[in-house]
Design a protein around this motif. Sequence first.
Motif, short mmCIF file in Angstrom:
data_model
loop_
_atom_site.label_atom_id
_atom_site.label_comp_id
_atom_site.label_asym_id
_atom_site.label_seq_id
_atom_site.Cartn_x
_atom_site.Cartn_y
_atom_site.Cartn_z
N VAL A 61 0.81 -1.30 0.01
CA VAL A 61 -0.09 0.01 -0.11
C VAL A 61 1.02 1.26 0.00
CG1 VAL A 61 -1.84 1.30 1.34
CG2 VAL A 61 -1.86 -1.13 1.15
N MET A 62 0.51 2.19 -0.85
CA MET A 62 1.21 3.37 -0.76
C MET A 62 1.05 4.28 0.41
SD MET A 62 3.29 3.10 -3.30
CE MET A 62 4.04 4.66 -3.44
N LEU A 63 2.01 5.13 1.06
CA LEU A 63 1.82 5.78 2.07
C LEU A 63 1.79 7.55 1.74
CD1 LEU A 63 3.75 4.32 5.10
CD2 LEU A 63 1.16 4.05 4.22
N PHE A 64 2.46 7.58 0.37
CA PHE A 64 2.60 8.92 0.00
C PHE A 64 2.11 8.84 -1.69
CE2 PHE A 64 5.69 11.84 -2.28
CZ PHE A 64 5.02 12.98 -2.10
N ASP A 65 1.29 9.52 -2.20
CA ASP A 65 0.78 9.51 -3.36
C ASP A 65 1.51 10.15 -4.51
OD1 ASP A 65 -0.13 12.10 -2.95
OD2 ASP A 65 -2.31 11.74 -3.04
N GLY A 66 2.51 11.31 -3.96
CA GLY A 66 3.75 11.83 -4.90
C GLY A 66 2.90 13.61 -5.19
N THR A 67 1.83 13.69 -4.75
CA THR A 67 0.99 15.01 -5.08
C THR A 67 0.45 15.61 -3.66
OG1 THR A 67 -1.09 13.91 -5.57
CG2 THR A 67 0.47 14.47 -7.50
N THR A 68 0.03 14.78 -2.86
CA THR A 68 -0.59 15.45 -1.62
C THR A 68 0.20 14.88 -0.25
OG1 THR A 68 -2.18 13.78 -1.18
CG2 THR A 68 -2.79 15.44 -2.81
N SER A 69 -0.20 15.62 0.95
CA SER A 69 0.18 15.34 1.94
C SER A 69 -0.50 14.32 2.88
CB SER A 69 0.68 16.56 2.88
OG SER A 69 -0.54 17.29 3.10
N GLU A 70 -1.53 13.80 2.14
CA GLU A 70 -2.66 12.92 2.82
C GLU A 70 -2.19 11.82 3.47
OE1 GLU A 70 -6.59 10.23 1.37
OE2 GLU A 70 -5.46 11.43 -0.10
N GLY A 71 -2.70 11.74 4.57
CA GLY A 71 -2.09 10.81 5.76
C GLY A 71 -1.05 11.09 6.60
N TRP A 72 -0.51 12.21 6.26
CA TRP A 72 0.67 12.68 6.99
C TRP A 72 0.61 14.09 7.81
CZ3 TRP A 72 5.42 10.13 7.35
CH2 TRP A 72 5.31 9.09 6.14
N ARG A 73 0.97 13.90 9.03
CA ARG A 73 0.81 14.98 9.79
C ARG A 73 1.99 15.54 10.77
NH1 ARG A 73 -0.28 13.77 15.10
NH2 ARG A 73 -1.47 11.61 15.49
N GLY A 74 2.07 16.53 11.40
CA GLY A 74 3.31 16.91 12.36
C GLY A 74 2.95 16.03 13.52
N VAL A 258 16.16 17.08 2.80
CA VAL A 258 15.98 15.92 2.75
C VAL A 258 14.69 15.58 1.96
CG1 VAL A 258 14.75 15.13 4.98
CG2 VAL A 258 16.25 13.56 3.94
N TRP A 259 14.98 14.50 0.98
CA TRP A 259 13.71 14.28 0.17
C TRP A 259 13.46 12.87 0.09
CZ3 TRP A 259 17.80 17.37 -0.91
CH2 TRP A 259 17.72 18.82 -1.38
N PHE A 260 12.19 12.37 0.11
CA PHE A 260 11.43 11.23 0.18
C PHE A 260 10.81 10.65 -0.97
CE2 PHE A 260 12.37 12.48 4.43
CZ PHE A 260 13.23 11.40 5.24
N ARG A 261 10.63 9.61 -1.27
CA ARG A 261 9.41 9.23 -2.44
C ARG A 261 9.28 7.81 -2.50
NH1 ARG A 261 13.35 9.98 -7.93
NH2 ARG A 261 14.67 7.97 -7.73
N ASN A 262 8.63 7.13 -3.19
CA ASN A 262 8.06 5.75 -3.09
C ASN A 262 7.92 5.13 -1.96
OD1 ASN A 262 7.85 5.91 -6.28
ND2 ASN A 262 10.07 5.44 -6.21
N ILE A 263 7.19 5.74 -1.04
CA ILE A 263 6.84 5.43 0.29
C ILE A 263 5.69 4.43 0.38
CG2 ILE A 263 6.76 6.31 2.66
CD1 ILE A 263 7.36 9.08 1.91
N LYS A 264 6.01 3.09 0.80
CA LYS A 264 5.17 2.05 0.61
C LYS A 264 5.37 1.16 1.61
CE LYS A 264 7.63 -0.24 -3.01
NZ LYS A 264 7.68 -0.60 -4.60
N ILE A 265 4.19 0.48 2.03
CA ILE A 265 4.35 -0.51 3.19
C ILE A 265 3.57 -1.88 3.02
CG2 ILE A 265 2.40 0.48 4.56
CD1 ILE A 265 4.15 0.44 6.89
N LYS A 266 3.90 -2.67 3.35
CA LYS A 266 3.12 -4.11 3.23
C LYS A 266 3.11 -4.62 4.78
CE LYS A 266 3.70 -8.87 1.62
NZ LYS A 266 4.31 -9.72 0.97
N GLU A 267 1.88 -4.85 5.46
CA GLU A 267 1.77 -5.46 6.88
C GLU A 267 1.99 -6.76 6.58
OE1 GLU A 267 -0.86 -3.27 9.33
OE2 GLU A 267 -1.68 -2.39 7.36
N LEU A 268 2.63 -7.23 7.59
CA LEU A 268 2.84 -8.78 7.84
C LEU A 268 1.98 -9.48 8.51
CD1 LEU A 268 6.81 -8.52 7.54
CD2 LEU A 268 5.38 -8.76 5.82
#
Length: 268
Positions: A61-74, A258-268
Amino acid sequence: MKKISLIVIFSLILLPVLSSCKDKKAEQKEEEAVETEMVAESQEESPMNGLTEAEKADGWVMLFDGTTSEGWRGYKKDHFPAAWEIVDGTLHMLGSGRGEAGAKDGGDIIYDKQFQNFTLSLEWKISEGGNSGIFYLGEEKLDYIWKTAPEMQILDNERHPDAKLGKDGNRMAGSLYDLIPAKPQNAKPAGEWNKIELTVFKGTVVHKQNGENVVEYHLWTPEWNEMVAGSKFPALNPDWADVPAKGYIGLQDHGDDVWFRNIKIKEL
Protein backbone atom coordinates in the motif's frame (compact mmCIF):
# COMPACT_ATOMS: atom_id res chain seq x y z
CA MET A 1 5.79 -54.94 -52.48
CA LYS A 2 7.97 -55.66 -49.51
CA LYS A 3 9.60 -52.22 -49.77
CA ILE A 4 6.20 -50.49 -49.96
CA SER A 5 4.95 -52.47 -46.96
CA LEU A 6 7.99 -51.54 -44.93
CA ILE A 7 7.56 -47.87 -45.81
CA VAL A 8 3.91 -47.99 -44.77
CA ILE A 9 4.77 -49.77 -41.51
CA PHE A 10 7.55 -47.27 -40.65
CA SER A 11 5.21 -44.37 -41.49
CA LEU A 12 2.56 -45.76 -39.20
CA ILE A 13 5.13 -46.07 -36.40
CA LEU A 14 7.00 -42.79 -36.93
CA LEU A 15 4.12 -40.41 -37.62
CA PRO A 16 2.61 -40.64 -34.12
CA VAL A 17 6.09 -40.31 -32.59
CA LEU A 18 6.91 -37.23 -34.67
CA SER A 19 3.51 -35.77 -33.93
CA SER A 20 4.04 -36.39 -30.20
CA CYS A 21 7.44 -34.69 -30.35
CA LYS A 22 5.92 -31.66 -32.06
CA ASP A 23 3.19 -31.50 -29.42
CA LYS A 24 5.78 -31.69 -26.63
CA LYS A 25 7.89 -28.96 -28.24
CA ALA A 26 4.79 -26.77 -28.59
CA GLU A 27 3.88 -27.35 -24.94
CA GLN A 28 7.45 -26.61 -23.90
CA LYS A 29 7.41 -23.33 -25.85
CA GLU A 30 4.12 -22.37 -24.23
CA GLU A 31 5.52 -23.15 -20.77
CA GLU A 32 8.67 -21.13 -21.50
CA ALA A 33 6.55 -18.21 -22.71
CA VAL A 34 4.48 -18.29 -19.50
CA GLU A 35 7.64 -18.47 -17.37
CA THR A 36 9.16 -15.55 -19.29
CA GLU A 37 6.00 -13.54 -18.78
CA MET A 38 5.98 -14.33 -15.05
CA VAL A 39 9.63 -13.29 -14.70
CA ALA A 40 8.93 -10.09 -16.63
CA GLU A 41 6.01 -9.32 -14.33
CA SER A 42 8.10 -9.99 -11.21
CA GLN A 43 10.83 -7.70 -12.55
CA GLU A 44 8.40 -4.97 -13.59
CA GLU A 45 9.47 -1.65 -12.16
CA SER A 46 7.05 0.16 -9.90
CA PRO A 47 5.70 3.43 -11.30
CA MET A 48 6.88 6.53 -9.46
CA ASN A 49 4.91 6.72 -6.20
CA GLY A 50 2.77 3.84 -7.38
CA LEU A 51 2.48 0.06 -7.37
CA THR A 52 2.63 -2.70 -9.96
CA GLU A 53 -0.29 -5.12 -10.17
CA ALA A 54 1.97 -7.78 -8.60
CA GLU A 55 2.73 -5.49 -5.64
CA LYS A 56 -0.95 -4.73 -5.13
CA ALA A 57 -1.75 -8.45 -5.14
CA ASP A 58 1.06 -8.98 -2.63
CA GLY A 59 -0.46 -6.53 -0.16
CA TRP A 60 1.65 -3.39 -0.67
CA VAL A 61 0.00 0.00 0.00
CA MET A 62 1.31 3.48 -0.83
CA LEU A 63 1.82 5.90 2.07
CA PHE A 64 2.56 8.85 -0.24
CA ASP A 65 0.80 9.54 -3.54
CA GLY A 66 3.41 11.98 -4.87
CA THR A 67 1.06 14.96 -5.04
CA THR A 68 -0.51 15.50 -1.59
CA SER A 69 0.35 15.14 2.08
CA GLU A 70 -2.68 12.92 2.66
CA GLY A 71 -2.14 10.64 5.66
CA TRP A 72 0.76 12.68 7.07
CA ARG A 73 0.80 15.26 9.87
CA GLY A 74 3.28 16.85 12.21
CA TYR A 75 4.35 14.98 15.32
CA LYS A 76 1.98 16.08 18.11
CA LYS A 77 0.24 18.34 15.58
CA ASP A 78 -3.10 18.22 13.79
CA HIS A 79 -1.76 19.62 10.51
CA PHE A 80 1.00 19.10 7.96
CA PRO A 81 3.90 21.50 8.76
CA ALA A 82 4.55 24.33 6.32
CA ALA A 83 8.31 23.63 6.34
CA TRP A 84 7.58 20.41 4.45
CA GLU A 85 6.49 20.57 0.81
CA ILE A 86 5.45 18.23 -1.97
CA VAL A 87 7.58 18.98 -5.03
CA ASP A 88 8.39 16.93 -8.15
CA GLY A 89 6.81 13.80 -6.66
CA THR A 90 8.79 14.00 -3.41
CA LEU A 91 8.18 14.84 0.23
CA HIS A 92 10.79 17.56 0.78
CA MET A 93 11.92 19.00 4.08
CA LEU A 94 13.03 22.60 3.54
CA GLY A 95 16.30 22.92 5.44
CA SER A 96 16.32 25.66 8.07
CA GLY A 97 19.99 25.35 9.00
CA ARG A 98 18.88 25.28 12.65
CA GLY A 99 19.45 21.58 13.37
CA GLU A 100 16.84 19.92 15.56
CA ALA A 101 15.50 23.37 16.52
CA GLY A 102 14.11 23.45 13.00
CA ALA A 103 11.91 26.01 11.33
CA LYS A 104 8.95 27.76 13.00
CA ASP A 105 6.35 25.45 11.43
CA GLY A 106 8.57 22.45 10.84
CA GLY A 107 9.33 19.41 12.94
CA ASP A 108 9.12 15.68 12.39
CA ILE A 109 6.16 14.23 10.51
CA ILE A 110 4.35 10.93 11.13
CA TYR A 111 1.95 8.80 9.14
CA ASP A 112 -1.36 8.91 10.98
CA LYS A 113 -1.72 5.17 11.53
CA GLN A 114 0.15 2.80 13.81
CA PHE A 115 1.82 -0.32 12.40
CA GLN A 116 2.98 -3.51 14.11
CA ASN A 117 4.51 -6.14 11.79
CA PHE A 118 5.47 -4.71 8.40
CA THR A 119 8.02 -4.01 5.69
CA LEU A 120 8.46 -0.33 4.87
CA SER A 121 10.08 0.61 1.57
CA LEU A 122 11.13 4.08 0.43
CA GLU A 123 13.81 6.12 -1.28
CA TRP A 124 15.65 9.03 0.34
CA LYS A 125 18.10 11.69 -0.81
CA ILE A 126 20.04 13.99 1.53
CA SER A 127 21.61 17.40 0.92
CA GLU A 128 25.33 18.07 1.38
CA GLY A 129 26.18 17.94 5.07
CA GLY A 130 22.62 16.80 5.78
CA ASN A 131 21.14 14.69 8.57
CA SER A 132 17.69 13.08 8.93
CA GLY A 133 16.14 9.78 9.94
CA ILE A 134 13.32 7.27 9.65
CA PHE A 135 11.54 6.36 12.89
CA TYR A 136 9.40 3.31 13.54
CA LEU A 137 7.29 1.94 16.41
CA GLY A 138 7.16 5.51 17.73
CA GLU A 139 4.92 6.86 20.44
CA GLU A 140 3.43 10.34 20.54
CA LYS A 141 3.99 11.19 24.19
CA LEU A 142 7.27 13.11 24.58
CA ASP A 143 8.52 16.30 22.91
CA TYR A 144 10.44 14.44 20.16
CA ILE A 145 9.66 11.11 18.50
CA TRP A 146 13.32 10.06 18.74
CA LYS A 147 12.92 9.88 22.52
CA THR A 148 10.51 6.96 22.04
CA ALA A 149 11.43 5.28 18.75
CA PRO A 150 14.30 3.42 17.07
CA GLU A 151 15.76 5.34 14.13
CA MET A 152 17.25 4.27 10.82
CA GLN A 153 19.82 7.00 10.23
CA ILE A 154 19.96 9.19 7.13
CA LEU A 155 23.24 11.08 6.72
CA ASP A 156 25.76 12.60 4.34
CA ASN A 157 28.55 10.33 5.56
CA GLU A 158 31.24 12.38 3.83
CA ARG A 159 30.48 15.77 5.39
CA HIS A 160 28.33 15.52 8.51
CA PRO A 161 30.24 15.29 11.84
CA ASP A 162 27.93 12.52 13.10
CA ALA A 163 29.68 10.11 10.74
CA LYS A 164 32.75 10.30 12.99
CA LEU A 165 30.87 10.38 16.30
CA GLY A 166 29.15 7.58 18.18
CA LYS A 167 30.87 4.21 18.13
CA ASP A 168 32.16 2.13 15.22
CA GLY A 169 30.16 4.18 12.70
CA ASN A 170 26.79 3.67 14.40
CA ARG A 171 25.64 7.15 13.38
CA MET A 172 26.24 6.64 9.67
CA ALA A 173 23.49 6.13 7.09
CA GLY A 174 21.45 2.95 7.47
CA SER A 175 22.54 2.38 11.08
CA LEU A 176 20.26 1.88 14.06
CA TYR A 177 21.16 5.36 15.28
CA ASP A 178 23.76 5.40 18.05
CA LEU A 179 23.38 1.67 18.68
CA ILE A 180 24.27 -0.61 15.74
CA PRO A 181 26.39 0.41 12.71
CA ALA A 182 25.24 -0.43 9.20
CA LYS A 183 27.55 -3.09 7.74
CA PRO A 184 28.39 -3.00 4.94
CA GLN A 185 28.22 0.77 4.77
CA ASN A 186 26.85 1.20 1.27
CA ALA A 187 25.04 4.56 1.31
CA LYS A 188 25.32 6.67 -1.83
CA PRO A 189 26.73 10.22 -1.67
CA ALA A 190 24.68 13.33 -0.94
CA GLY A 191 22.39 14.22 -3.83
CA GLU A 192 21.86 10.60 -4.91
CA TRP A 193 18.85 8.40 -4.19
CA ASN A 194 19.14 5.53 -1.71
CA LYS A 195 16.56 2.76 -1.42
CA ILE A 196 15.76 1.17 1.92
CA GLU A 197 13.54 -1.59 3.25
CA LEU A 198 12.84 -1.76 6.94
CA THR A 199 11.21 -4.92 8.30
CA VAL A 200 9.70 -5.32 11.76
CA PHE A 201 8.27 -8.71 12.69
CA LYS A 202 7.52 -9.81 16.25
CA GLY A 203 10.58 -8.05 17.64
CA THR A 204 12.98 -8.92 14.83
CA VAL A 205 14.13 -5.80 12.97
CA VAL A 206 16.12 -5.69 9.71
CA HIS A 207 17.49 -2.60 7.96
CA LYS A 208 18.12 -3.13 4.25
CA GLN A 209 19.95 -0.42 2.31
CA ASN A 210 20.53 -0.38 -1.44
CA GLY A 211 19.81 -4.08 -1.75
CA GLU A 212 21.86 -5.36 1.21
CA ASN A 213 20.92 -6.24 4.78
CA VAL A 214 23.00 -3.87 6.90
CA VAL A 215 21.47 -4.18 10.40
CA GLU A 216 19.63 -6.96 12.24
CA TYR A 217 18.59 -7.01 15.87
CA HIS A 218 15.90 -8.23 18.26
CA LEU A 219 13.80 -6.01 20.51
CA TRP A 220 12.99 -6.76 24.17
CA THR A 221 15.78 -9.32 24.64
CA PRO A 222 18.45 -9.16 27.40
CA GLU A 223 20.97 -8.19 24.69
CA TRP A 224 18.73 -5.33 23.57
CA ASN A 225 18.25 -4.05 27.12
CA GLU A 226 21.98 -4.22 27.81
CA MET A 227 22.83 -2.38 24.59
CA VAL A 228 20.32 0.42 25.27
CA ALA A 229 21.47 0.72 28.90
CA GLY A 230 24.97 1.58 27.64
CA SER A 231 23.70 4.28 25.25
CA LYS A 232 22.61 7.90 25.67
CA PHE A 233 18.90 7.09 25.50
CA PRO A 234 18.09 6.11 29.13
CA ALA A 235 19.21 9.57 30.28
CA LEU A 236 16.67 11.10 27.90
CA ASN A 237 13.89 8.59 28.54
CA PRO A 238 14.31 5.88 31.22
CA ASP A 239 11.73 3.72 29.39
CA TRP A 240 13.35 4.04 25.96
CA ALA A 241 14.17 0.30 25.72
CA ASP A 242 10.49 -0.58 26.19
CA VAL A 243 9.67 -0.02 22.54
CA PRO A 244 5.96 -0.69 21.92
CA ALA A 245 4.91 -3.57 19.68
CA LYS A 246 2.88 -1.12 17.59
CA GLY A 247 3.64 2.49 16.74
CA TYR A 248 4.06 5.36 14.29
CA ILE A 249 6.39 5.73 11.31
CA GLY A 250 8.07 9.14 11.24
CA LEU A 251 10.40 11.21 9.06
CA GLN A 252 12.80 13.62 10.74
CA ASP A 253 13.28 17.35 10.45
CA HIS A 254 16.91 17.82 11.49
CA GLY A 255 17.17 21.26 9.89
CA ASP A 256 18.57 19.98 6.58
CA ASP A 257 17.09 19.47 3.14
CA VAL A 258 15.98 15.86 2.66
CA TRP A 259 13.70 14.24 0.08
CA PHE A 260 11.55 11.09 0.23
CA ARG A 261 9.60 9.25 -2.46
CA ASN A 262 8.06 5.86 -3.30
CA ILE A 263 6.96 5.37 0.31
CA LYS A 264 5.04 2.11 0.60
CA ILE A 265 4.29 -0.50 3.23
CA LYS A 266 3.28 -4.15 3.43
CA GLU A 267 1.74 -5.31 6.68
CA LEU A 268 2.89 -8.80 7.67
